[in-house]
Design a protein around this motif. Sequence first.
Motif, PDB file in Angstrom:
ATOM      1  N   ASN A 225       0.887  -1.159   0.000  1.00  6.45           N
ATOM      2  CA  ASN A 225       0.000   0.000   0.000  1.00  6.45           C
ATOM      3  C   ASN A 225       0.931   1.216   0.000  1.00  6.45           C
ATOM      4  O   ASN A 225       1.457   1.615   1.037  1.00  6.45           O
ATOM      5  CB  ASN A 225      -0.889  -0.045   1.247  1.00  6.45           C
ATOM      6  CG  ASN A 225      -1.797   1.144   1.351  1.00  6.45           C
ATOM      7  OD1 ASN A 225      -1.766   2.030   0.522  1.00  6.45           O
ATOM      8  ND2 ASN A 225      -2.612   1.157   2.389  1.00  6.45           N
TER       9      ASN A 225
ATOM     10  N   THR B  62      -5.876   8.480 -10.158  1.00  2.52           N
ATOM     11  CA  THR B  62      -5.770   7.695 -11.373  1.00  2.52           C
ATOM     12  C   THR B  62      -5.527   8.676 -12.514  1.00  2.52           C
ATOM     13  O   THR B  62      -5.710   9.890 -12.367  1.00  2.52           O
ATOM     14  CB  THR B  62      -7.053   6.903 -11.644  1.00  2.52           C
ATOM     15  OG1 THR B  62      -8.057   7.799 -12.094  1.00  2.52           O
ATOM     16  CG2 THR B  62      -7.541   6.185 -10.408  1.00  2.52           C
TER      17      THR B  62
ATOM     18  N   VAL C  64      -2.273   5.898 -10.549  1.00  6.68           N
ATOM     19  CA  VAL C  64      -2.735   4.592 -11.022  1.00  6.68           C
ATOM     20  C   VAL C  64      -3.019   4.706 -12.519  1.00  6.68           C
ATOM     21  O   VAL C  64      -3.757   5.584 -12.952  1.00  6.68           O
ATOM     22  CB  VAL C  64      -3.998   4.167 -10.254  1.00  6.68           C
ATOM     23  CG1 VAL C  64      -4.521   2.854 -10.784  1.00  6.68           C
ATOM     24  CG2 VAL C  64      -3.690   4.052  -8.772  1.00  6.68           C
TER      25      VAL C  64
ATOM     26  N   TYR D 260     -12.111   2.852 -13.681  1.00 13.09           N
ATOM     27  CA  TYR D 260     -11.730   3.944 -12.771  1.00 13.09           C
ATOM     28  C   TYR D 260     -12.900   4.901 -12.570  1.00 13.09           C
ATOM     29  O   TYR D 260     -13.150   5.383 -11.459  1.00 13.09           O
ATOM     30  CB  TYR D 260     -10.546   4.741 -13.335  1.00 13.09           C
ATOM     31  CG  TYR D 260      -9.256   3.994 -13.461  1.00 13.09           C
ATOM     32  CD1 TYR D 260      -9.029   2.823 -12.761  1.00 13.09           C
ATOM     33  CD2 TYR D 260      -8.247   4.465 -14.295  1.00 13.09           C
ATOM     34  CE1 TYR D 260      -7.849   2.136 -12.894  1.00 13.09           C
ATOM     35  CE2 TYR D 260      -7.060   3.781 -14.431  1.00 13.09           C
ATOM     36  CZ  TYR D 260      -6.862   2.613 -13.732  1.00 13.09           C
ATOM     37  OH  TYR D 260      -5.692   1.954 -13.866  1.00 13.09           O
TER      38      TYR D 260
ATOM     39  N   LEU E  76      -5.174  -0.802  -2.189  1.00 15.10           N
ATOM     40  CA  LEU E  76      -5.833  -1.152  -3.447  1.00 15.10           C
ATOM     41  C   LEU E  76      -6.008  -2.656  -3.493  1.00 15.10           C
ATOM     42  O   LEU E  76      -5.123  -3.407  -3.126  1.00 15.10           O
ATOM     43  CB  LEU E  76      -4.961  -0.731  -4.633  1.00 15.10           C
ATOM     44  CG  LEU E  76      -4.781   0.746  -4.919  1.00 15.10           C
ATOM     45  CD1 LEU E  76      -3.802   0.931  -6.046  1.00 15.10           C
ATOM     46  CD2 LEU E  76      -6.102   1.378  -5.258  1.00 15.10           C
TER      47      LEU E  76
ATOM     48  N   ILE F 246     -11.262   1.889  -5.965  1.00 11.16           N
ATOM     49  CA  ILE F 246      -9.949   2.527  -5.940  1.00 11.16           C
ATOM     50  C   ILE F 246     -10.098   3.811  -5.148  1.00 11.16           C
ATOM     51  O   ILE F 246     -10.819   4.722  -5.559  1.00 11.16           O
ATOM     52  CB  ILE F 246      -9.454   2.818  -7.362  1.00 11.16           C
ATOM     53  CG1 ILE F 246      -9.201   1.509  -8.098  1.00 11.16           C
ATOM     54  CG2 ILE F 246      -8.197   3.660  -7.337  1.00 11.16           C
ATOM     55  CD1 ILE F 246      -8.797   1.691  -9.523  1.00 11.16           C
TER      56      ILE F 246
END
Lengths: 100, 288
Positions: free
Chosen positions: B166, B183, B209, B232, B249, B255
């Motif tokens: 993490n 993201t 991400v 996402y 995650l 997310i």
Amino acid sequence: MAANTFSGNGSFPFWREPLDAQQIPHLSTSITIFPDLCKGCGYCVEFCPAQVLATSDRLNAKGYHPPEVVKPEACTGCQFCMRVCPEYAIIVEKKLEVPT
Amino acid sequence: MGTQTVTPQAVQHPYTRYLRTDRLPHIWCPGCGIGIAMGAFLAAVDELGIPQEKVAVVSGIGCTGRVAGYVKFDSYHTTHGRPIPFATGLKIARPEMTVVVFSGDGDLVSIGGNHLIHAARRNIDLTVICVNNFNYGMTGGQMGPTTPHRARTTTTPYGNLEFPFNLPYLVAAAGAVYVARWTVLHVFHLRESIKEALQRRGFSFIEVVSPCPVGFGRPNKIGEGLEEMRFYREHALIQNGLHPKDAALSFRDRIVVGKFVDEARPSFLQVLEDHFRNASRDPSHREG
């Protein structure tokens, strides 16, 4: 563009052009696409909040289908397509146009 | 309101002045998010108005390691896992530079994992942008320390038995003063976050991400990058100020994104300056 937006041709029959429509500055956007840079990921088409873009039928030099502008009048100039394009192939310019 | 077709010289992309355009198009796959993350960084530098010669970008090895070769700043492409030691030396020698480490999860967390936590412990004034695509993309999609539990990769064809790092929790526990995760779909959040991180004194860390359609999407039957981005959009949850411990995650689950840590702590360079001032012979500069 201002003339189209405020014209009396809409569906609402009693619409009239605002009296100060010619004095109010309005946002003008222009979308430039470089089709040969596109790799066809489709992010711009998918995530445009106003569905301005669509995948075109033609192929670019790399063999991908680049996007094309289908609803230019709906563009709000948010520039999300420009920022989300991984190839930097879209440019959205916006400027405030003051009627003369 | 007009639609222009190709007139390449007429309009110029705002990122062009920060890119080595002779190197483009870049090598990243269709649907890869590294280009978006790099663009967000360039936009952040542009909007902050940092002079181009005052920015240094250091990258390691991997897909994201290519960033140093595409940006028109002082940039250095280090050996595998070593961007942070190089950037540490650069920042101490040239404190006026804005030093940014732009690298991937495999580079920063597995091979350079010790450098990451020790840079956070020292609170050295760096901004680390870690693009997390959950696997080693450039070498063929092998399992890495960020691959989610049960995810398939080329080296874990029956699902990953290990548990991933993490990252926000790791760097926050090690002492980073600014920790965020976004993201690549959150482009504007990411840009604002990078702007904040560049202005902080101390170790700031942003996990990005990113979809990896070839290395991670294909073995996991996710599909193209577009499917990953749709995921996402549907599963990302912005929770600013969440304790990083709760920001883990997991595979094909929500997310959690947001700014998790933003605190002040004396940075390494501030401590160093104080130390030099106290140690100088001039009694007027001596403290205590």
